[in-house]
Design a protein around this motif. Structure first.
Motif, PDB file in Angstrom:
ATOM      1  N   GLU A  78       0.836  -1.203   0.000  1.00 23.24           N
ATOM      2  CA  GLU A  78       0.000   0.000   0.000  1.00 23.24           C
ATOM      3  C   GLU A  78       0.869   1.250   0.000  1.00 23.24           C
ATOM      4  OE1 GLU A  78      -3.590   0.462   2.657  1.00 23.24           O
ATOM      5  OE2 GLU A  78      -2.273   1.960   3.599  1.00 23.24           O
ATOM      6  N   MET A  79       1.885   1.270   0.858  1.00 22.89           N
ATOM      7  CA  MET A  79       2.749   2.438   0.955  1.00 22.89           C
ATOM      8  C   MET A  79       3.666   2.560  -0.261  1.00 22.89           C
ATOM      9  SD  MET A  79       3.699   2.443   5.055  1.00 22.89           S
ATOM     10  CE  MET A  79       4.277   0.738   5.119  1.00 22.89           C
ATOM     11  N   ALA A  80       4.199   1.430  -0.722  1.00 24.79           N
ATOM     12  CA  ALA A  80       5.153   1.453  -1.835  1.00 24.79           C
ATOM     13  C   ALA A  80       4.486   1.828  -3.149  1.00 24.79           C
ATOM     14  CB  ALA A  80       5.840   0.098  -1.961  1.00 24.79           C
ATOM     15  N   PRO A 241       6.768   1.488 -11.418  1.00 23.32           N
ATOM     16  CA  PRO A 241       6.806   1.093 -10.006  1.00 23.32           C
ATOM     17  C   PRO A 241       5.452   0.714  -9.430  1.00 23.32           C
ATOM     18  CG  PRO A 241       8.091   3.081 -10.365  1.00 23.32           C
ATOM     19  CD  PRO A 241       7.334   2.821 -11.628  1.00 23.32           C
ATOM     20  N   GLU A 242       4.430   1.503  -9.711  1.00 27.14           N
ATOM     21  CA  GLU A 242       3.118   1.261  -9.123  1.00 27.14           C
ATOM     22  C   GLU A 242       2.569  -0.102  -9.550  1.00 27.14           C
ATOM     23  OE1 GLU A 242      -1.299   3.138  -9.640  1.00 27.14           O
ATOM     24  OE2 GLU A 242       0.349   4.543  -9.317  1.00 27.14           O
ATOM     25  N   ARG A 243       2.683  -0.408 -10.837  1.00 25.82           N
ATOM     26  CA  ARG A 243       2.182  -1.680 -11.350  1.00 25.82           C
ATOM     27  C   ARG A 243       2.985  -2.842 -10.777  1.00 25.82           C
ATOM     28  NH1 ARG A 243       3.568  -4.944 -15.665  1.00 25.82           N
ATOM     29  NH2 ARG A 243       1.886  -6.220 -16.536  1.00 25.82           N
ATOM     30  N   ILE A 398      -2.131   9.784   6.111  1.00 23.25           N
ATOM     31  CA  ILE A 398      -1.395  10.833   5.387  1.00 23.25           C
ATOM     32  C   ILE A 398      -1.714  10.777   3.895  1.00 23.25           C
ATOM     33  CG2 ILE A 398       0.910  11.595   4.690  1.00 23.25           C
ATOM     34  CD1 ILE A 398       1.926  10.639   7.424  1.00 23.25           C
ATOM     35  N   ILE A 399      -1.707   9.562   3.332  1.00 22.66           N
ATOM     36  CA  ILE A 399      -1.982   9.405   1.898  1.00 22.66           C
ATOM     37  C   ILE A 399      -3.424   9.793   1.579  1.00 22.66           C
ATOM     38  CG2 ILE A 399      -2.087   7.761  -0.019  1.00 22.66           C
ATOM     39  CD1 ILE A 399       0.102   6.144   1.480  1.00 22.66           C
ATOM     40  N   GLU A 400      -4.362   9.371   2.430  1.00 24.34           N
ATOM     41  CA  GLU A 400      -5.773   9.717   2.198  1.00 24.34           C
ATOM     42  C   GLU A 400      -5.981  11.222   2.247  1.00 24.34           C
ATOM     43  OE1 GLU A 400      -8.352   5.880   3.781  1.00 24.34           O
ATOM     44  OE2 GLU A 400      -7.711   7.396   5.234  1.00 24.34           O
ATOM     45  N   ARG A 401      -5.220  11.902   3.089  1.00 19.67           N
ATOM     46  CA  ARG A 401      -5.380  13.345   3.236  1.00 19.67           C
ATOM     47  C   ARG A 401      -4.703  14.114   2.098  1.00 19.67           C
ATOM     48  NH1 ARG A 401      -3.135  13.733   7.811  1.00 19.67           N
ATOM     49  NH2 ARG A 401      -1.078  14.495   7.160  1.00 19.67           N
ATOM     50  N   GLU A 402      -3.515  13.664   1.675  1.00 21.11           N
ATOM     51  CA  GLU A 402      -2.719  14.446   0.736  1.00 21.11           C
ATOM     52  C   GLU A 402      -2.844  13.988  -0.719  1.00 21.11           C
ATOM     53  OE1 GLU A 402       1.302  14.502   2.085  1.00 21.11           O
ATOM     54  OE2 GLU A 402       0.820  15.448   4.012  1.00 21.11           O
ATOM     55  N   THR A 403      -2.797  12.685  -0.960  1.00 18.27           N
ATOM     56  CA  THR A 403      -2.837  12.178  -2.341  1.00 18.27           C
ATOM     57  C   THR A 403      -3.686  10.916  -2.414  1.00 18.27           C
ATOM     58  OG1 THR A 403      -0.776  10.967  -1.919  1.00 18.27           O
ATOM     59  CG2 THR A 403      -0.585  13.115  -3.008  1.00 18.27           C
ATOM     60  N   PRO A 404      -4.973  11.015  -2.188  1.00 18.97           N
ATOM     61  CA  PRO A 404      -5.823   9.814  -2.175  1.00 18.97           C
ATOM     62  C   PRO A 404      -5.827   9.062  -3.501  1.00 18.97           C
ATOM     63  CG  PRO A 404      -7.154  11.828  -2.227  1.00 18.97           C
ATOM     64  CD  PRO A 404      -5.752  12.249  -1.956  1.00 18.97           C
ATOM     65  N   GLU A 405      -5.537   9.746  -4.590  1.00 18.35           N
ATOM     66  CA  GLU A 405      -5.525   9.057  -5.894  1.00 18.35           C
ATOM     67  C   GLU A 405      -4.374   8.058  -6.007  1.00 18.35           C
ATOM     68  OE1 GLU A 405      -2.883  12.638  -6.260  1.00 18.35           O
ATOM     69  OE2 GLU A 405      -4.853  12.190  -5.377  1.00 18.35           O
ATOM     70  N   ARG A 406      -3.363   8.190  -5.139  1.00  9.59           N
ATOM     71  CA  ARG A 406      -2.226   7.265  -5.164  1.00  9.59           C
ATOM     72  C   ARG A 406      -2.488   6.000  -4.353  1.00  9.59           C
ATOM     73  NH1 ARG A 406       2.532   9.644  -6.915  1.00  9.59           N
ATOM     74  NH2 ARG A 406       3.194   7.477  -7.101  1.00  9.59           N
TER      75      ARG A 406
END
Length: 471
Positions: A78-80, A241-243, A398-406
């Protein structure tokens, strides 16, 4: 100081190396790195000790450890996927928990892998010396370390290519073992007969040494899964990287289920768990049982491949963690410099030098200095997994707040399964204190962690003084 989750830091380096790694790993490299990461020499050799201690119930040990690894890998994935980093969980701990956490777990992880370099180099040298006794063991250790160092120094693509073939051989070997073992279990090979459940329920039953032995077996099993996380460090140097992270995270379940549970199930089904041959080398024992000629030498080739794969990945992993620490100011700045090919040469050489020193101690002081190094890094896997769990608890918000699309990979049933994993790791830690060998490893690993934590406090204090002086 925190990482920026909106902009993954992987770019192509300039002609003189600008502190960035090069995206030189292809998707096929990442796929094999992910698969090969869970097939180590410990599966082929070390599993015998777990079977001897637990009996057929070792399947439960592997299942529990496998569930834990799947949960941890999902959290890390999830983080990576949201923020590919060469420092992986160390970089996430830096942001989510504080500089002290990223510093401590990063250096402990580096320490773990450089000690592994010595273990694997010695194991490989022993096999090669048996084939070519004219070259001393230490000479073979030097040769394999030098060759793989050169490979890692050349380019990340050369590391990926070597690992692709090493992992490919391991996959073919374990797949062949599964097919041959399954045919033998059903009596479909010459001179074999269907064995049924005889060996699973006979010889004292499925749990001949009691339920507690399942947890004792888990202590020997859980560390075999260290290496699954390598793909998240390597993803940052891949084309997508994401894939790559998403694919590796989603496939970890079947990888553990087939390679570990499948092969161990065949071992304890085909042969009595209390056989001396099973304890010594379970896979060789099965191959001998079904009539494969020269089974011992065949397995030596496979084990050597696994050893070289671990050495190759160990150098890569240690150097990338050192590179990340250097980028964040938690290691010498030279560690963060890269060559024109995008290779962190200083970080690689520093890791290898420590590995060579550990090899020297393995041959000269195996019962004292090297035993200390080995035991003091023994519980690092558990520390890493705990840090991943606690980092994910914070990073999700943090991710949900700043970059939820990631947030393309999500931990299941957050935060409940995260806390379940923390509870499972806590149980393993507590249970280690009830085991003589486990207790020694835990005490010495805690000493190592305390030393690194103290170093992080010193470095942090100096950093604050330097900032204050500049302002």
């Amino acid at each position: 100081m925190s990482a920026d989750t909106t902009n993954p830091p992987i770019t192509t380096p300039g002609p003189h190396g600008d502190g960035h790694l090069k995206a030189g790993l292809k998707n096929r490299h990442l796929s094999m790195i992910a698969i090969g990461g869970v097939i180590g020499a410990g599966l082929f050799v070390g599993s015998g000790a777990g079977i001897a201690a637990t009996g057929p119930g070792i399947l439960l040990s592997y299942t529990l450890a496998g569930v834990l690894v799947v949960l941890v890998m999902r959290m890390l994935g999830e983080m990576a996927a949201a923020d590919p980093q060469s420092g992986s969980f160390s970089a996430y701990a830096d942001r989510a928990l504080g500089r002290w956490a990223g510093f401590t777990i990063g250096w402990l992880y580096w320490f773990f892998w450089v000690v592994v370099l010595a273990v694997e180099a010695t194991a490989g040298a022993k096999i090669l010396h048996g084939w070519v006794p004219g070259v001393p063991q230490w000479g073979w250790a030097l040769i394999v370390m030098a060759v793989l160092t050169a490979t890692n120094l050349f380019s990340v693509a050369s590391y990926g290519e070597f690992e692709f073939w090493f992992a490919g051989i391991k996959v073919v070997a374990i797949a062949a073992f599964l097919v041959i073992g399954a045919l033998a279990a059903f009596g479909l090979l010459p001179d074999t007969h269907a064995v049924g459940l005889t060996n699973l329920t006979g010889h004292g039953g499925f749990l001949p040494n009691g339920v507690g032995a399942v947890f004792t077996g888990m202590l020997t099993v859980v560390f075999a899964f260290m290496g699954s996380e390598i793909v998240t460090l390597a993803a940052g140097e891949s084309e997508d990287p994401e894939r790559a992270v998403s694919k590796a995270t989603n496939s970890v379940i079947w990888r553990i289920g087939i390679f570990y549970l499948g092969s161990i199930l065949l071992v304890v089904t085909l042969l009595p768990w209390d056989s001396s041959d099973v304890k010594a080398s379970p896979y060789v024992a099965v191959l001998d049982h079904v009539g494969i000629p020269h089974a011992g030498q065949v397995m030596n080739v496979i084990v050597l491949t696994a050893v070289l794969s671990c050495l190759n990945s160990g150098m890569y992993t240690a150097s990338r963690m050192a590179f990340s620490l250097g980028q964040r100011g938690d290691a010498p700045k030279a560690f963060a410099k890269v060559t024109g090919r995008g290779v962190p040469r200083t970080a690689i050489l520093a890791s290898v030098v420590f590995g060579f020193v550990a090899v020297f101690f393995n041959y000269t002081y195996p019962e004292t200095v090297f035993a200390f190094l080995l035991n003091s890094s023994g519980a690092v896997a558990l520390f890493v997994w705990l840090v991943i769990c606690f980092s994910q608890l914070r990073m999700r918000r943090i991710i949900e707040r700043e970059t939820p699309e990631r947030l393309t990979v999500r931990m299941w049933l957050y935060p409940y399964l995260t806390w379940t994993a923390i509870g499972m790791i806590g149980f393993v830690v507590a249970y280690m204190f009830t085991d003589a060998d486990g207790r020694k490893q835990m005490y010495l690993s805690l000493v190592a962690a305390a030393i690194v934590l103290a170093a992080s406090a010193v470095v942090g204090r100096r950093r604050r003084v330097a900032v204050a002086a500049e302002s």
